[in-house]
Write a protein that holds these residues in place. Structure first.
Motif, PDB file in Angstrom:
ATOM      1  N   LEU A 174      38.621  49.252  57.526  1.00  0.00           N
ATOM      2  CA  LEU A 174      37.413  49.129  56.713  1.00  0.00           C
ATOM      3  C   LEU A 174      37.821  48.881  55.274  1.00  0.00           C
ATOM      4  O   LEU A 174      38.587  49.641  54.698  1.00  0.00           O
ATOM      5  CB  LEU A 174      36.598  50.429  56.821  1.00  0.00           C
ATOM      6  N   MET A 175      37.296  47.814  54.707  1.00  0.00           N
ATOM      7  CA  MET A 175      37.704  47.464  53.356  1.00  0.00           C
ATOM      8  C   MET A 175      36.488  47.212  52.497  1.00  0.00           C
ATOM      9  O   MET A 175      35.478  46.682  52.962  1.00  0.00           O
ATOM     10  CB  MET A 175      38.561  46.204  53.420  1.00  0.00           C
ATOM     11  N   LYS A 176      36.581  47.625  51.258  1.00  0.00           N
ATOM     12  CA  LYS A 176      35.604  47.207  50.256  1.00  0.00           C
ATOM     13  C   LYS A 176      36.249  46.051  49.528  1.00  0.00           C
ATOM     14  O   LYS A 176      37.303  46.217  48.903  1.00  0.00           O
ATOM     15  CB  LYS A 176      35.308  48.358  49.296  1.00  0.00           C
ATOM     16  N   ASP A 177      35.687  44.862  49.664  1.00  0.00           N
ATOM     17  CA  ASP A 177      36.226  43.732  48.921  1.00  0.00           C
ATOM     18  C   ASP A 177      35.147  43.182  47.996  1.00  0.00           C
ATOM     19  O   ASP A 177      34.026  42.920  48.406  1.00  0.00           O
ATOM     20  CB  ASP A 177      36.804  42.645  49.831  1.00  0.00           C
ATOM     21  N   ALA A 178      35.530  43.052  46.727  1.00  0.00           N
ATOM     22  CA  ALA A 178      34.591  42.556  45.716  1.00  0.00           C
ATOM     23  C   ALA A 178      35.161  41.294  45.089  1.00  0.00           C
ATOM     24  O   ALA A 178      36.385  41.102  45.044  1.00  0.00           O
ATOM     25  CB  ALA A 178      34.368  43.622  44.642  1.00  0.00           C
ATOM     26  N   TYR A 179      34.265  40.432  44.648  1.00  0.00           N
ATOM     27  CA  TYR A 179      34.663  39.153  44.061  1.00  0.00           C
ATOM     28  C   TYR A 179      33.814  38.918  42.820  1.00  0.00           C
ATOM     29  O   TYR A 179      32.587  38.969  42.894  1.00  0.00           O
ATOM     30  CB  TYR A 179      34.456  38.022  45.075  1.00  0.00           C
ATOM     31  N   SER A 180      34.484  38.675  41.688  1.00  0.00           N
ATOM     32  CA  SER A 180      33.720  38.404  40.460  1.00  0.00           C
ATOM     33  C   SER A 180      33.759  36.916  40.167  1.00  0.00           C
ATOM     34  O   SER A 180      34.736  36.229  40.460  1.00  0.00           O
ATOM     35  CB  SER A 180      34.290  39.204  39.284  1.00  0.00           C
ATOM     36  N   PHE A 181      32.658  36.426  39.608  1.00  0.00           N
ATOM     37  CA  PHE A 181      32.535  35.013  39.226  1.00  0.00           C
ATOM     38  C   PHE A 181      32.107  34.973  37.773  1.00  0.00           C
ATOM     39  O   PHE A 181      31.070  35.539  37.402  1.00  0.00           O
ATOM     40  CB  PHE A 181      31.510  34.319  40.130  1.00  0.00           C
ATOM     41  N   ASP A 182      32.921  34.305  36.963  1.00  0.00           N
ATOM     42  CA  ASP A 182      32.670  34.302  35.531  1.00  0.00           C
ATOM     43  C   ASP A 182      32.762  32.899  34.967  1.00  0.00           C
ATOM     44  O   ASP A 182      33.362  32.011  35.573  1.00  0.00           O
ATOM     45  CB  ASP A 182      33.679  35.222  34.830  1.00  0.00           C
ATOM     46  N   ALA A 183      32.163  32.767  33.772  1.00  0.00           N
ATOM     47  CA  ALA A 183      32.134  31.449  33.129  1.00  0.00           C
ATOM     48  C   ALA A 183      33.408  31.188  32.341  1.00  0.00           C
ATOM     49  O   ALA A 183      33.824  30.035  32.191  1.00  0.00           O
ATOM     50  CB  ALA A 183      30.914  31.356  32.207  1.00  0.00           C
ATOM     51  N   ASP A 184      34.022  32.228  31.813  1.00  0.00           N
ATOM     52  CA  ASP A 184      35.235  32.014  31.030  1.00  0.00           C
ATOM     53  C   ASP A 184      36.149  33.229  31.147  1.00  0.00           C
ATOM     54  O   ASP A 184      35.811  34.224  31.780  1.00  0.00           O
ATOM     55  CB  ASP A 184      34.885  31.701  29.570  1.00  0.00           C
ATOM     56  N   VAL A 185      37.292  33.109  30.510  1.00  0.00           N
ATOM     57  CA  VAL A 185      38.327  34.127  30.658  1.00  0.00           C
ATOM     58  C   VAL A 185      37.906  35.463  30.043  1.00  0.00           C
ATOM     59  O   VAL A 185      38.225  36.537  30.566  1.00  0.00           O
ATOM     60  CB  VAL A 185      39.652  33.606  30.048  1.00  0.00           C
ATOM     61  N   ASP A 186      37.150  35.398  28.950  1.00  0.00           N
ATOM     62  CA  ASP A 186      36.677  36.645  28.333  1.00  0.00           C
ATOM     63  C   ASP A 186      35.740  37.386  29.289  1.00  0.00           C
ATOM     64  O   ASP A 186      35.830  38.605  29.455  1.00  0.00           O
ATOM     65  CB  ASP A 186      35.928  36.358  27.032  1.00  0.00           C
ATOM     66  N   GLN A 187      34.839  36.612  29.893  1.00  0.00           N
ATOM     67  CA  GLN A 187      33.908  37.221  30.846  1.00  0.00           C
ATOM     68  C   GLN A 187      34.683  37.835  32.019  1.00  0.00           C
ATOM     69  O   GLN A 187      34.378  38.939  32.461  1.00  0.00           O
ATOM     70  CB  GLN A 187      32.941  36.139  31.366  1.00  0.00           C
ATOM     71  N   LEU A 188      35.688  37.102  32.498  1.00  0.00           N
ATOM     72  CA  LEU A 188      36.521  37.637  33.581  1.00  0.00           C
ATOM     73  C   LEU A 188      37.163  38.949  33.150  1.00  0.00           C
ATOM     74  O   LEU A 188      37.211  39.917  33.921  1.00  0.00           O
ATOM     75  CB  LEU A 188      37.613  36.624  33.978  1.00  0.00           C
ATOM     76  N   GLY A 189      37.630  38.982  31.906  1.00  0.00           N
ATOM     77  CA  GLY A 189      38.259  40.210  31.411  1.00  0.00           C
ATOM     78  C   GLY A 189      37.299  41.385  31.499  1.00  0.00           C
ATOM     79  O   GLY A 189      37.675  42.484  31.937  1.00  0.00           O
ATOM     80  N   ARG A 190      36.042  41.150  31.128  1.00  0.00           N
ATOM     81  CA  ARG A 190      35.064  42.248  31.178  1.00  0.00           C
ATOM     82  C   ARG A 190      34.747  42.634  32.637  1.00  0.00           C
ATOM     83  O   ARG A 190      34.621  43.815  32.962  1.00  0.00           O
ATOM     84  CB  ARG A 190      33.787  41.851  30.421  1.00  0.00           C
ATOM     85  N   SER A 191      34.615  41.624  33.506  1.00  0.00           N
ATOM     86  CA  SER A 191      34.350  41.930  34.924  1.00  0.00           C
ATOM     87  C   SER A 191      35.508  42.722  35.530  1.00  0.00           C
ATOM     88  O   SER A 191      35.304  43.680  36.275  1.00  0.00           O
ATOM     89  CB  SER A 191      34.148  40.634  35.711  1.00  0.00           C
ATOM     90  N   TYR A 192      36.723  42.296  35.167  1.00  0.00           N
ATOM     91  CA  TYR A 192      37.937  42.958  35.668  1.00  0.00           C
ATOM     92  C   TYR A 192      37.994  44.400  35.172  1.00  0.00           C
ATOM     93  O   TYR A 192      38.233  45.336  35.950  1.00  0.00           O
ATOM     94  CB  TYR A 192      39.151  42.164  35.175  1.00  0.00           C
ATOM     95  N   ASP A 193      37.717  44.577  33.889  1.00  0.00           N
ATOM     96  CA  ASP A 193      37.753  45.934  33.326  1.00  0.00           C
ATOM     97  C   ASP A 193      36.715  46.830  33.981  1.00  0.00           C
ATOM     98  O   ASP A 193      36.962  48.016  34.216  1.00  0.00           O
ATOM     99  CB  ASP A 193      37.517  45.882  31.814  1.00  0.00           C
ATOM    100  N   ALA A 194      35.538  46.259  34.289  1.00  0.00           N
ATOM    101  CA  ALA A 194      34.483  47.062  34.919  1.00  0.00           C
ATOM    102  C   ALA A 194      34.930  47.528  36.305  1.00  0.00           C
ATOM    103  O   ALA A 194      34.698  48.675  36.705  1.00  0.00           O
ATOM    104  CB  ALA A 194      33.193  46.259  35.024  1.00  0.00           C
ATOM    105  N   MET A 195      35.599  46.644  37.063  1.00  0.00           N
ATOM    106  CA  MET A 195      36.090  47.025  38.390  1.00  0.00           C
ATOM    107  C   MET A 195      37.222  48.051  38.253  1.00  0.00           C
ATOM    108  O   MET A 195      37.265  49.043  38.984  1.00  0.00           O
ATOM    109  CB  MET A 195      36.584  45.787  39.154  1.00  0.00           C
ATOM    110  N   TYR A 196      38.119  47.803  37.305  1.00  0.00           N
ATOM    111  CA  TYR A 196      39.243  48.736  37.071  1.00  0.00           C
ATOM    112  C   TYR A 196      38.699  50.138  36.808  1.00  0.00           C
ATOM    113  O   TYR A 196      39.128  51.123  37.421  1.00  0.00           O
ATOM    114  CB  TYR A 196      40.035  48.207  35.872  1.00  0.00           C
ATOM    115  N   GLU A 197      37.708  50.212  35.939  1.00  0.00           N
ATOM    116  CA  GLU A 197      37.128  51.517  35.602  1.00  0.00           C
ATOM    117  C   GLU A 197      36.417  52.124  36.827  1.00  0.00           C
ATOM    118  O   GLU A 197      36.533  53.320  37.086  1.00  0.00           O
ATOM    119  CB  GLU A 197      36.150  51.357  34.430  1.00  0.00           C
ATOM    120  N   ALA A 198      35.705  51.273  37.579  1.00  0.00           N
ATOM    121  CA  ALA A 198      35.007  51.776  38.778  1.00  0.00           C
ATOM    122  C   ALA A 198      36.014  52.329  39.791  1.00  0.00           C
ATOM    123  O   ALA A 198      35.738  53.316  40.479  1.00  0.00           O
ATOM    124  CB  ALA A 198      34.173  50.670  39.420  1.00  0.00           C
TER     125      ALA A 198
END
Lengths: 589, 589
Positions: free
Chosen positions: A156-180
């Motif tokens: 059983l796996m939780k797999d999440a995928y973020s989609f962003d417009a630019d690298v800064d947005q990716l950074g924020r999405s990544y940080d949100a997952m890291y913190e979660a």
């Protein structure tokens, strides 16, 4: 829940073939049963733990703004061919042919399916950023399933995928997952470290792994006890060693016959020298061209570092023919002197005064070779796997190695899949731009196994409160005594009404037998009701992780148990909050 | 949840190829997307509904005393060979070979795996009765997946298995599941009927199906409007017809040439007679021996009834060669006169004065044949599928046929699997006795589809309250007006805090556009906040299933919405309670 109705087949003996503590204890506690190689049934107790881990993961994903969906396990292999992973994933991908002759794969991960979905549904920058996730059964054709539920063919796996417009947005999405992820594992009560990781064949340019240090762990984590630098061994950097003093009076090197001695071990034993004074020259094909690296004989090359050192996209060990052709020297007797192909030297070699190396002809090695004198050191880089005692890349302190069990992994994928599969969005001007992706996985079963690995003692599992199948066990000692059973049921009722998961051990067995089982299955709070206590109007309460029990008045037993549980939950929540603030502080400083 | 973050890709147009209302509406409402044939992704809204159905199923299983576990999807085919179903399941079973050359199946159901588990874990009568269940993804290689999520190759199923010591215990376990199913579907707000069902290839001796009447249903349900008898067409009994008057003066039958006319349709058209006045003689192999049945020409034989009539374990249609050999007559011209093999006549034939039948030689049929005069009627039984207008077996009233969608199925399996796989328990005396089993399935995805089939109108889905992805939608009409958004968010906050699932439609779109989407996705309660209303201090509230909206003071809007929702929940709970009492009354009477 009554114990007698719950199907808890505890075992007295350690099952044969089980080595990992989590494997042994989950079997003994009647939480799992093996169906076949790499396939386990979760019995009622085990499933309760799995569901608790799943619920925490889901809550933290939702809190981080990720949106849940559910994709099929059966995937058309065409999607895997489109992404280019049909080849690279190889035999780990389970394949089958279904009616109509369609070739399908059972998803080990869902980058392809989600990219296919999103290229269809997400077309505008206005829809970004978005992070989608699922909690779903994955399949992987593990050639050697092992350690119980740690490495199975279905999980059983939780797999999440973020989609962003630019690298800064990716950074924020990544940080949100890291913190979660940090919050998830904090709430699960797992002792974990976050380490820099290689992003591996999945692609991408940044990656962290969440590791639980334990003996069963298959990963090696390199940690600096001084500055807290931590990385997967594959990724860990090695700091600079002090360069060896240049001695003008070193004698010239000597050629020694080493008949048939091709390995470092054989050569050093034959010449009676320490492997740490030897060198090994390895030849790779970097984007198809032969290149060489020189390492200390007892060190391991890190292919990712070598690949990057040569600026190559693909690196592979050279075969004997290619080596002979490129260097003119036979495998087993290669050396750095007068080498004809590009060579980079590992930093550790610069710390060696002299070195034993191959003589570039059959059955010959050279002793007393002085690096920098007898062969040029154009470039000395970090090319090897970090190991125990190596200097920290940040502070230089000696690092330590620990075995680690990976429970989560976050990647910045970039545009690997969106470019391969044509998943674009339109920006404000209507320009088509590839979506920038991240992917984020948690092995839900591994949370269960890691908790057991990290939290057990000689008597059994010691579940963290939030993962325990039941938080409390009520144990009537004389199940045929109505007063005892009534009192036990009253406490059970009180706790159940307050939302506590409680099990009542209604088995007609001796107290010691029941206590052993309850310790084995790891219920945090044990509440014992017996004839003797009832005479004094008391019951007994004991935490699994403490050795002493305490007596509590029967009248207020339910409230006392609830207060104990609440205090424990509050302590855990406070701990989680402290860690959260520490992370925020570390980030802002 | 904000609409803009929830990934709800509603469609204006009806998707091509979609026919079933549930397929069309779930696609249009942005709840599912197709990945491939028989494979759908549940988008966030659709998954919320699926999770709600799953939670209700789980709660009612737990309340009925069933214990949850989780078995692997990947199963060794050896287990299927042990039970004997590897052959009978045939191509529907998905198979694959994994590393090590192991042959595996992807479970379409888990009788084998659970029996394997229980023969190991349950050894004593003291452990009985026990009912185990799981909610798990199943695989079935459907040759023709269709109707969206109604018939897919991968689906979520609740499968339960009861293990009992004797038939009485099985009866109680079966009744508990039956009642739990009724409660589950009542809570889901589904209009269902419970019908007698054939137990089919899964085996066993009693079975009920839970059917939702709807045009998309692939099953035919026979119902008596007078006494409420209901059964699957395969199982439904047909009452006795009045016997035809015996006329002494009937002329003798005549042989008529019917060159090349082999089918009932062709023969009747050629002879210009009604198919209802013709007869057809069918030959079967009952446990390998040829037997015949005579039916009215426009009726369909029911193989299960024929099998039971001949007391056979296995029944199969006879091939032309066997027919010729057994009867001496050519296929297409068979008749009952002087037939040489055992023949049973369907009851409907006894109601026919004369009958047109085959002449037992090529190109000849007989007209004016009198049943009972020209051929003996040793046994007249119910051998055919019930159909519209047939007499009820209980009260004789004319029955009706409805299309039904199966959402649940309960079986008494008996000892089919326990005997085949050696799953025994020991009774008080230590005697080994095969476990008596039942099995109980609910298609969780089918609950979702059936709810849409049963609950929709021209504007979209009308979700039952307990399945709705969100119970309430808050719709600010002017999202750029701070007062409007503040008021909307305040209502959202109030509802969320009270545990209501609420979505806030924050899209900057015209009201009509937003209302259409909210009607399409079927949110029960719509709460509209607009500039105009705010001037009067009111907001607007409307139920999806009602045509009129009402104005409510802004100040108490949250409370009013909560009161509306509570009243709706209470009504539903009261309805469920009434039905429960009716069932209890019907059972005790």
């Amino acid at each position: 829940m009554r114990w007698s109705s719950a199907l808890i087949p505890t075992l007295k003996e350690t099952p044969a073939d089980a080595v990992a503590p989590s494997h042994i204890l989950l079997l003994r506690a009647g939480m799992i049963r093996q169906l076949g190689a790499g396939a386990y049934t979760y019995l009622p107790l085990g499933l309760r733990v799995l569901h608790k881990a799943e619920a925490i993961v889901r809550q933290e994903m939702d809190a981080a703004g990720a949106v849940e969906l559910l994709m099929p396990a059966l995937q058309p292999v065409e999607l895997w061919k489109e992404s280019g992973r049909f080849e690279t994933f190889g035999d780990l991908l389970m394949k089958l042919t279904i009616s109509g002759g369609h070739h399908m794969a059972l998803g080990p991960t869902h980058e392809e399916v989600i990219t296919d979905l999103v290229r269809d549904l997400v077309r505008s920058y206005k829809q970004l950023p978005i992070t989608l996730y699922q909690i779903q059964t994955k399949f992987r054709d593990e050639p050697r399933p092992r350690f119980g539920i740690l490495r199975t063919r279905e999980f059983l796996m939780k797999d999440a995928y973020s989609f962003d417009a630019d690298v800064d947005q990716l950074g924020r999405s990544y940080d949100a997952m890291y913190e979660a992820y940090c919050r998830t594992f904090d709430r699960c009560g797992l002792p974990y470290v976050v380490v820099d990781a290689e992003s591996g064949p999945i692609g991408g340019d940044a990656s962290h792994e969440f590791m639980v240090p334990c003996s069963t762990g298959e990963d090696k984590v390199i940690q600096c006890p001084s500055c807290n630098y931590a990385a997967n061994q594959e990724k860990a950097e090695v700091g600079e060693s002090a360069a060896a003093p240049q001695r003008a009076d070193s004698p010239p090197y000597e050629a020694k016959p080493t008949p048939g001695k091709r390995t470092i071990r054989d050569v050093c034993a034959f010449l009676k020298v320490d492997e740490a004074t030897s060198g090994k020259l390895l030849v790779f094909l970097a984007d198809g061209k032969p290149v060489a690296v020189l390492l200390r004989g007892d060190h391991e090359a890190n292919e990712a570092k070598v690949r990057r050192a040569f600026g190559a996209a693909v690196l592979a060990p050279a075969d004997p023919d290619s080596i002979q052709k490129a260097t003119g020297a036979p495998m087993g007797f290669l050396g750095p002197i007068a080498i004809k192909i590009p060579m980079i030297v590992d930093r550790a070699v610069t710390a060696m005064e002299t070195i034993v190396v191959g003589g570039n002809e059959v059955d010959v090695h050279l002793t007393g070779v002085v690096p920098g004198r007898d062969f040029p050191i154009d470039r000395a880089l970090d090319l090897r796997n970090a190991d125990e005692g190596d200097p920290c890349p940040r502070c230089g302190a000696a690092m330590v190695v620990k075995a680690g069990l990976e429970i989560g992994h976050v990647f910045k994928l970039g545009t690997k899949y969106s470019k391969a599969m044509g998943a674009n969005y339109q920006d404000e001007k209507g320009t088509e731009i590839p979506l920038i992706m991240g992917c984020y996985g948690i092995g839900v079963n591994r949370i269960v196994a890691a908790a057991v690995e990290a939290c057990h003692d000689a008597n059994g599992i010691v579940w963290p409160l939030n993962l325990a199948p039941y938080q409390a066990a009520v144990v009537p000692l004389q199940v045929n005594n109505k007063a005892v059973m009534d009192a036990a049921e009253e406490i059970e009722r009180r706790l159940t009404e307050a939302g506590v998961d409680v099990i009542l051990d209604d088995r007609d067995q001796r107290p010691g037998f029941k206590f052993k089982d309850i310790d084995l299955i790891g219920i945090p709070l044990r509440i014992v009701v017996g004839e003797r206590g009832l005479k004094d109007g008391t019951i007994e309460m004991k935490w699994r992780h403490e050795s002493e029990s305490k007596n509590v008045p029967l009248e207020t037993a339910g409230d006392a148990a609830l207060a104990e549980l609440k205090a424990a939950r509050d302590r855990l929540a406070a701990d989680c909050q402290v860690r959260r603030e520490q992370r925020a502080g570390a980030k802002s400083s």
